[in-house]
Design an enzyme around this catalytic site. Structure first.
Site, mmCIF file in Angstrom:
data_model
loop_
_atom_site.group_PDB
_atom_site.id
_atom_site.type_symbol
_atom_site.label_atom_id
_atom_site.label_comp_id
_atom_site.label_asym_id
_atom_site.label_seq_id
_atom_site.Cartn_x
_atom_site.Cartn_y
_atom_site.Cartn_z
ATOM 1 C CB THR A 12 9.704 -0.513 -0.145
ATOM 2 O OG1 THR A 12 9.795 -1.879 -0.571
ATOM 3 C CG2 THR A 12 11.054 -0.047 0.371
ATOM 4 C CB VAL A 15 1.262 -4.336 4.080
ATOM 5 C CG1 VAL A 15 1.238 -4.692 5.552
ATOM 6 C CG2 VAL A 15 -0.036 -4.778 3.408
ATOM 7 C CB SER A 37 13.344 -7.027 -3.276
ATOM 8 O OG SER A 37 13.619 -5.888 -4.058
ATOM 9 C CB CYS A 150 -7.178 -7.464 4.312
ATOM 10 S SG CYS A 150 -6.969 -7.948 2.597
ATOM 11 C CG HIS A 243 -11.303 -5.357 1.986
ATOM 12 N ND1 HIS A 243 -10.750 -4.589 0.987
ATOM 13 C CD2 HIS A 243 -10.444 -6.407 2.164
ATOM 14 C CE1 HIS A 243 -9.614 -5.139 0.580
ATOM 15 N NE2 HIS A 243 -9.407 -6.237 1.289
#
Ligand code: NAP
Length: 357
Positions: A12, A15, A37, A150, A243
């Site tokens: 969820t 990523v 979770s 990343c 990035h």
């Protein structure tokens, strides 16, 4: 061909949603388990996930019920392989439990990246390190393969052809990292709008250690770091995805900017030669305009369609006279596609092609 059944841990999150999106019509893999979770277990994916991507949530997966991050629940679903996008503290225990229960784990988390028997892989850069997964399987039943942080990934891809052709003595990098790299609840808008945060906890250390493992060797069952001096300064900027990094390096053998541009543009690997579904036609796209790459314009570069966001875009390659044999350039890499889910899916495709899964 029967598809390989896979699960997604942390499905969820930011990523996790990339996995869901990238695996929606995958030719080799079928998602049979979505995990999150305890607070989400038992809910339908459409109710548990606060969907943040600009493509719709895949219909089939929207109706799936979230299961716990427990090996028995994952195995009950029929999955043989799990992709892990768990928070690192949870991942340490859960990923090892999954591997010891005989599952293949491909992880984006930092929990096991530096373990001595766990490979840290970017398929175009160190495909050969995947041999360590086979060895683990014999010992543990299952295995863990990790992908890098990343920030490290685009840097390692851009350096690989330079390392091969000219050798590298020293690398310095200054990063401008996107907000999605910190997860959905990572950076409050009041902290980042009209601002920049010149600190990301543990990031500079990770860039240095991971880069040396990836660019190093795997010999006689052990990883040996590359002998390169690395320094990093990492910064969070007000960009959603992608990035950007300013890189300065000293090569062993002198190289002109044109020679560096050529070796980057020509760079290819087994992942391309085997035409793996998520491999970009070109791992590095070199741009010649003076003001590129830019995150908004270039982050979804790459072809074919399945590999959009998988290429590293490099521009402004020039000489750096303050260093011996100095070169500098700017790179851009999509942090949740190439920097996480996309790299892990490409690793899974390599493992399938090598017969490990
Ligand atoms: P995120 O948005 O915070 O998502 C975390 C996910 O883990 C959610 O699905 C959450 O489920 C689940 N989760 C939380 N606690 C759990 C527990 N105790 N047991 C089982 N599941 C649990 O995080 P993210 O940005 O996607 O990052 C995930 C991992 O990938 C991190 O380790 C991060 O360092 C790494 N990574 C991130 C990026 C990036 O660009 N974001 C790039 C490379 C690697 P609920 O929805 O139920 O809370």
């Amino acid at each position: 061909m029967d598809k390989i059944k896979v699960g997604i841990l942390g499905s969820t999150g930011s990523v996790g949603q990339r996995y869901v999106n990238m695996l929606r019509d995958h030719p080799w893999f079928e998602v049979v388990a979505l995990s999150a979770s305890e607070a989400s277990v038992g809910k339908k994916y459409r109710d548990a996930a606060k969907w943040i991507l600009d493509t719709g949530m895949p219909e089939g997966m929207a109706e799936m019920e979230i299961v716990g991050a427990d090996p028995s629940e994952i195995k009950r679903s029929g999955a043989d392989v799990v992709f892990s996008a768990l928070p690192s503290d949870v991942a340490k225990r859960v990923e090892m439990e999954m591997a010891e229960a005989g599952l293949g784990v491909i992880a984006d988390t930092s929990a096991h990246r530096m373990d001595p028997d766990v490979p840290l892989v970017i398929p175009e850069v160190n495909f050969g390190h995947l041999a360590a997964a086979k060895a683990q399987k014999e010992k543990r039943g299952g295995f863990i393969v990790t992908g890098p942080n990343c920030t490290t990934i685009g840097l390692a891809i851009s350096l690989k052809p330079i390392q091969t052709e000219f050798g590298i003595r020293r690398v310095l990098v200054s990063t401008m990292q996107a907000l999605s790299g910190a997860g959905f609840f990572g950076v409050p808008s009041m902290a980042i709008l009209d601002n920049l945060i010149p600190y990301i906890r543990n990031e500079e250390e990770k860039v240095a250690s991971e880069l040396l493992k990836i660019l190093g060797d795997f010999k006689d069952g052990a990883f040996e770091d590359a002998r390169i001096r690395v320094g990093a300064s990492c910064h969070r900027v007000c960009v959603l995805d992608g990035h950007t990094e300013a890189v300065f390096l000293e090569t062993e053998k002198a190289a002109s900017p044109d020679e560096v541009a050529r070796c980057m543009a020509e760079f290819s690997s087994d992942a391309q030669r085997m035409r793996l579904p998520s491999a970009p036609d070109r791992p590095i796209i070199v741009r010649n305009e003076p003001d590129r790459p830019q995150p908004r314009l270039d982050r979804l570069s790459g072809s074919p369609d399945r590999a959009k966001g998988m290429a590293t875009v490099v521009g402004r390659i020039r000489k750096e006279s303050a260093l011996d044999n100095g070169i500098k350039y700017v790179l851009l890499s999509h942090n949740t596609i190439r920097g996480a889910a996309g790299n892990a899916i490409l690793i899974a495709e390599c493992l399938k092609a090598k017969g490990v899964i």
